[in-house]
Structures are given as C-alpha cells and as structure tokens.
Design an enzyme around this catalytic site. Structure first.
Site, PDB file in Angstrom:
ATOM      1  N   ARG A  52      19.058  41.431  33.611  1.00 56.64           N
ATOM      2  CA  ARG A  52      19.589  42.689  34.124  1.00 56.64           C
ATOM      3  C   ARG A  52      20.864  42.996  33.345  1.00 56.64           C
ATOM      4  O   ARG A  52      21.273  42.215  32.486  1.00 56.64           O
ATOM      5  CB  ARG A  52      19.802  42.666  35.660  1.00 56.64           C
ATOM      6  CG  ARG A  52      20.068  41.361  36.312  1.00 56.64           C
ATOM      7  CD  ARG A  52      21.345  40.729  35.886  1.00 56.64           C
ATOM      8  NE  ARG A  52      22.456  41.651  36.073  1.00 56.64           N
ATOM      9  CZ  ARG A  52      23.608  41.591  35.474  1.00 56.64           C
ATOM     10  NH1 ARG A  52      23.840  40.606  34.599  1.00 56.64           N
ATOM     11  NH2 ARG A  52      24.558  42.453  35.674  1.00 56.64           N
ATOM     12  N   GLY A  53      21.491  44.141  33.666  1.00 55.27           N
ATOM     13  CA  GLY A  53      22.640  44.578  32.874  1.00 55.27           C
ATOM     14  C   GLY A  53      22.113  45.498  31.776  1.00 55.27           C
ATOM     15  O   GLY A  53      21.145  45.139  31.079  1.00 55.27           O
ATOM     16  N   ALA A  54      22.744  46.654  31.622  1.00 55.38           N
ATOM     17  CA  ALA A  54      22.180  47.703  30.772  1.00 55.38           C
ATOM     18  C   ALA A  54      21.831  47.229  29.346  1.00 55.38           C
ATOM     19  O   ALA A  54      20.697  47.411  28.893  1.00 55.38           O
ATOM     20  CB  ALA A  54      23.131  48.903  30.745  1.00 55.38           C
ATOM     21  N   ARG A  90      13.188  50.407  35.127  1.00 53.35           N
ATOM     22  CA  ARG A  90      14.487  50.573  35.794  1.00 53.35           C
ATOM     23  C   ARG A  90      15.068  51.911  35.312  1.00 53.35           C
ATOM     24  O   ARG A  90      15.341  52.070  34.125  1.00 53.35           O
ATOM     25  CB  ARG A  90      15.424  49.396  35.485  1.00 53.35           C
ATOM     26  CG  ARG A  90      14.905  48.088  36.086  1.00 53.35           C
ATOM     27  CD  ARG A  90      16.000  47.087  36.321  1.00 53.35           C
ATOM     28  NE  ARG A  90      16.946  47.500  37.327  1.00 53.35           N
ATOM     29  CZ  ARG A  90      18.151  46.933  37.497  1.00 53.35           C
ATOM     30  NH1 ARG A  90      18.525  45.963  36.713  1.00 53.35           N
ATOM     31  NH2 ARG A  90      18.967  47.347  38.432  1.00 53.35           N
ATOM     32  N   GLN A 203      25.860  40.172  42.062  1.00 53.86           N
ATOM     33  CA  GLN A 203      26.064  39.875  40.639  1.00 53.86           C
ATOM     34  C   GLN A 203      27.479  39.371  40.373  1.00 53.86           C
ATOM     35  O   GLN A 203      27.708  38.650  39.405  1.00 53.86           O
ATOM     36  CB  GLN A 203      25.803  41.133  39.788  1.00 53.86           C
ATOM     37  CG  GLN A 203      24.338  41.536  39.674  1.00 53.86           C
ATOM     38  CD  GLN A 203      23.974  42.574  40.710  1.00 53.86           C
ATOM     39  OE1 GLN A 203      24.540  42.600  41.805  1.00 53.86           O
ATOM     40  NE2 GLN A 203      23.018  43.422  40.401  1.00 53.86           N
ATOM     41  N   ASP A 244      26.102  51.864  33.329  1.00 52.24           N
ATOM     42  CA  ASP A 244      24.680  51.862  32.962  1.00 52.24           C
ATOM     43  C   ASP A 244      24.278  53.132  32.246  1.00 52.24           C
ATOM     44  O   ASP A 244      23.268  53.167  31.547  1.00 52.24           O
ATOM     45  CB  ASP A 244      23.812  51.690  34.213  1.00 52.24           C
ATOM     46  CG  ASP A 244      23.925  50.265  34.719  1.00 52.24           C
ATOM     47  OD1 ASP A 244      24.937  49.954  35.371  1.00 52.24           O
ATOM     48  OD2 ASP A 244      23.029  49.466  34.411  1.00 52.24           O
ATOM     49  N   ASN A 254      27.402  53.320  37.574  1.00 62.96           N
ATOM     50  CA  ASN A 254      27.488  51.855  37.551  1.00 62.96           C
ATOM     51  C   ASN A 254      27.063  51.340  38.924  1.00 62.96           C
ATOM     52  O   ASN A 254      26.752  52.118  39.835  1.00 62.96           O
ATOM     53  CB  ASN A 254      28.919  51.407  37.194  1.00 62.96           C
ATOM     54  CG  ASN A 254      28.979  49.945  36.828  1.00 62.96           C
ATOM     55  OD1 ASN A 254      28.191  49.472  36.013  1.00 62.96           O
ATOM     56  ND2 ASN A 254      29.883  49.202  37.430  1.00 62.96           N
ATOM     57  N   LYS A 255      27.047  50.039  39.065  1.00 65.90           N
ATOM     58  CA  LYS A 255      26.577  49.398  40.300  1.00 65.90           C
ATOM     59  C   LYS A 255      27.205  50.048  41.528  1.00 65.90           C
ATOM     60  O   LYS A 255      28.385  50.374  41.531  1.00 65.90           O
ATOM     61  CB  LYS A 255      26.926  47.907  40.229  1.00 65.90           C
ATOM     62  CG  LYS A 255      26.441  47.060  41.379  1.00 65.90           C
ATOM     63  CD  LYS A 255      24.965  47.185  41.668  1.00 65.90           C
ATOM     64  CE  LYS A 255      24.093  46.890  40.466  1.00 65.90           C
ATOM     65  NZ  LYS A 255      22.680  47.301  40.682  1.00 65.90           N
TER      66      LYS A 255
HETATM   67  O1  MRU Z   1      21.509  46.090  38.599  1.00 63.16           O
HETATM   68  P1  MRU Z   1      22.166  45.461  37.418  1.00 63.16           P
HETATM   69  O2  MRU Z   1      22.602  44.051  37.642  1.00 63.16           O
HETATM   70  O3  MRU Z   1      21.328  45.619  36.165  1.00 63.16           O
HETATM   71  O4  MRU Z   1      23.467  46.322  37.215  1.00 63.16           O
HETATM   72  C1  MRU Z   1      24.361  46.003  36.171  1.00 63.16           C
HETATM   73  C2  MRU Z   1      25.563  46.831  36.146  1.00 63.16           C
HETATM   74  O5  MRU Z   1      25.751  47.722  36.951  1.00 63.16           O
HETATM   75  C3  MRU Z   1      26.520  46.587  35.024  1.00 63.16           C
HETATM   76  O6  MRU Z   1      27.833  46.812  35.436  1.00 63.16           O
HETATM   77  C4  MRU Z   1      26.184  47.547  33.883  1.00 63.16           C
HETATM   78  O7  MRU Z   1      24.838  47.377  33.516  1.00 63.16           O
HETATM   79  C5  MRU Z   1      27.039  47.356  32.714  1.00 63.16           C
HETATM   80  S1  MRU Z   1      26.601  45.888  31.852  1.00 63.16           S
HETATM   81  C6  MRU Z   1      27.485  45.686  30.452  1.00 63.16           C
END
Ligand code: MRU
Length: 365
Positions: A52-54, A90, A203, A244, A254-255
């Site tokens: 996960r993470g963009a 996603r 996370q 993201d 973002n999250k």
């Molecule tokens: O749902 P996730 O864990 O994929 O969400 C991740 C985030 O929101 C991060 O902050 C974002 O992707 C930036 S990662 C460099």
C-alpha cells in the site's frame, strides 16, 4: 533510511519470473516476504493491502504488468487486460494510473518482434529506481525546513507530527514525509516524530512506528485525536504528511483524518507541509474535494481489530454485530490549509502557480 539497500518490492535474485514484496499486513509482528508470481497475485496484493502507499501501489502495478507479459507471450493482450483490472483496484492514489499508463505506452510503442516482457521489466525497475531518487530529492528539500526549525530552537528537539505511513514502506525506500526526517536524523539533528495511530488500519502504529524504530529515530505513538492537544501545548513544530493525489491547484487527498490535522495546525499557526513525488500530481484535476475519487473500504476494518494475542495473530470484533459503518479511506485537505508542498524539485506554495513554477513542462490535461 539507515538501511540504504532496503526495498519494498524487488525481483527474486535467482528467479526473474517472481517478484517479491514485504507483506505489510503482518508488520510489525512478522517480517514476511511474499512471492508474486502472476499479475493476479499483484492485483490481490494491492487490493488486500499487502502493499500500500501511493508510490508502491504504482510500482506493484508495473511489476504485475511485467508478469502479465511474461506469461502471455508478447502479444500485449494480457498486459492490456491486466491493466484494466489493476486500474480498478484502488481508486484514490493516482500513481496507479500513472504507472499503468506509462507501461501501456511502452507496450503500444513496442515492435512486434520486441521482447515486451523484457522492456516492461526494465521500465518497472526504472520506476523503482526513479522513486528512490525522487524521495531523496524530497528529503533534501524537506531537510531545509527542519534545519530552519532546529536553528530557531537553538538545537532543541524538533517535533514532527505525521499521519498514516508515508514512509519507506509506502514507497520503494526513504518515503516521502519521512525522507527529511531520516536525513535529519543521519545528520545528527535532535528530532522526534509524533506518530498518529491512523485508524482503521493503523498504518501509523503498525508501519511508521516499525520503520522509525528500525532506523533508530525517536518517536511516540499517539491516538488520532491527540494531535490538536499537542499542538495547543507547543509540542508540535511541523506537520508533514504524504498524499495519494494532488490536484494542479494543490488540494491533497491523503489518509482519512489528514484534513482534521490540517485544521488543527492552521488554528495553532503550525506549518502543515505535504511531501509529494510529482507522480502523485493529477494535472487533470483542479478541485480536490469535488473531483478526487475517495475509496470506500470494507466495514470490517472499522468493526474489527487485529493484533497478536499470546503470540498468535488474532482478529476480533469490537462493535455490536449490526452496527452500520461508513469506512471512508481518504479525505481532501484544501490547498488553503497547506503551508507548502515538498517535491523532488523543491518546495512551493500549494497553488497552481506554485506547482506550475516547479513543473513548467506540465500543462493541464
Ligand atoms: O491506504 P494506504 O495505506 O495506501 O494509504 C497511504 C497513504 O495515505 C499515504 O500517506 C500516501 O499514500 C502517501 S505515501 C508516500
């Protein structure tokens, strides 16, 4: 990262038909390396959030398309089918579309007798190497902000608050929001990170805390609602989060919960910065609240908690069985609440002029 060889995704050294990832669902309890053998495995890893993470989602999609080409001769048909499926996995992180489009362009421009799998493999590797350079660039620019705070405080502890995991685990290495922190720590700065737990998938407590500990960076876990109080009491010098998807006007998705941190920072006059690789900018979008697709996830992420009980992995329900849930995974922080954007090319205002100044070659799509 102190560990400069760390990677979140790589080709198995003795078998180039297998991609390997760290199964992030098992951290911090277990460091489990998982094999991705087909594009469907890659799709499942993204969907189920083993990765996960963009930026890492984008890189995993690129490697999945390599596997699609590998197992389907070189017709490109399987690549295009896999691309369509991956794009649905996603919806919020735009790096997914960025990476898939990049590989599809490569496939479209390949000649019939080209080794398509070989070409995609090289590009997936390039995407990963570029991401590391981009994160280092973000780190160097973000470090200047931390340096300035450290000087102003006469070398006393610089307190950074972050939300979710925008760390090495969300990228290939270094992270976005964490890259300046790692560089500051390496340079000997007295730095400390407040880590938001980041419900519902934690996370922060499970990933950010793990990687900061692994790198020896002082940090403290807080519940998601604690940030405002800490800001009121002068215990936060700067907030740095990831994103993201960033619109060309500087709105950032973002999250879930990031927006509330920005509001609290604004009320307390605390700088709120967003660290972003240019791969997270969606130049086709202007108004983030109106336009960015927000992912809805399974209600079980809210109604259940997972952890380790007597050494054994356990998941249990914390709510009444019929409690209705709305599990919104992301929110949008409007540009007006963002002090600045830290990119690989420098820091700019969260605005169309700011982003266009750093990326003059880009025009609205
Ligand atoms: O749902 P996730 O864990 O994929 O969400 C991740 C985030 O929101 C991060 O902050 C974002 O992707 C930036 S990662 C460099």
């Amino acid at each position: 990262m102190v560990d400069e060889d760390f990677r979140t995704i790589w080709l198995k050294p003795d078998d180039p038909a297998i991609v390997q990832i760290i199964d992030q669902r098992r951290l911090p309890h277990e460091y489990d390396v998982r094999e991705i053998r087909t594009w469907q495995d890659g799709l499942a890893a993204i969907r189920d959030m083993a990765v996960r993470g963009a930026p890492l989602i984008g890189a995993t999609a690129a490697w999945s398309l390599y596997l699609a080409a590998l197992h389907d001769g070189d017709s490109g048909e399987s690549v295009r089918h896999a691309a369509r499926e991956l794009l649905e996995s996603r919806p919020t992180a735009v790096n997914l579309r960025w990476a898939v489009d990049r590989i599809l362009q490569l496939a479209d421009s390949a000649a019939v007798d080209d080794d398509l799998a070989g070409l995609i493999r090289a590009d997936a590797e390039a995407i990963c190497n570029e991401d590391i350079e981009i994160c280092l660039g973000i780190g160097r620019h973000g470090l200047s902000l931390l340096d300035e705070i450290s000087h102003r405080k006469g070398g006393a502890t610089v307190n950074v608050l972050t939300h979710c995991n925008a760390g090495a685990l969300a990228t290939i290495n270094w992270g976005t929001a964490t890259a300046p922190v790692y560089l500051a720590h390496q340079a000997g700065m007295d730095i400390h990170v407040w880590v938001d737990e980041t419900r519902p998938r934690n996370q922060g407590s499970q990933l950010t805390a793990w990687e900061l500990a692994r790198n020896g960076v002082p940090h403290t876990l807080i519940v998601d609602n604690a940030g405002g109080h800490l800001m009121q009491h002068g215990q936060v010098d700067i907030v740095i989060t990831g994103t993201d998807r960033t619109t060309r006007r500087g709105d950032v998705a973002n999250k879930i919960g990031t927006y509330l941190k920005a509001l609290a920072a604004f009320d307390n006059g605390i700088p709120f910065y967003v660290a972003l690789p240019s791969t997270t900018i969606d130049w086709s979008m202007a108004d983030g609240v109106a336009e960015i697709p927000i992912e809805q996830r399974d209600s079980r992420e809210v109604t259940h908690l997972s952890g380790v009980l007597n050494g054994i992995a356990a998941t249990f329900r914390t709510t009444a069985p019929q409690t209705p849930v709305n599990n919104i995974a992301f929110d949008v922080t409007p540009a007006r609440l963002v002090t600045g954007l830290i990119t690989e090319r420098g820091i700019c205002s969260a605005s169309e002029e700011g982003l266009a100044g750093l990326f003059p070659e880009r025009t609205a799509a």
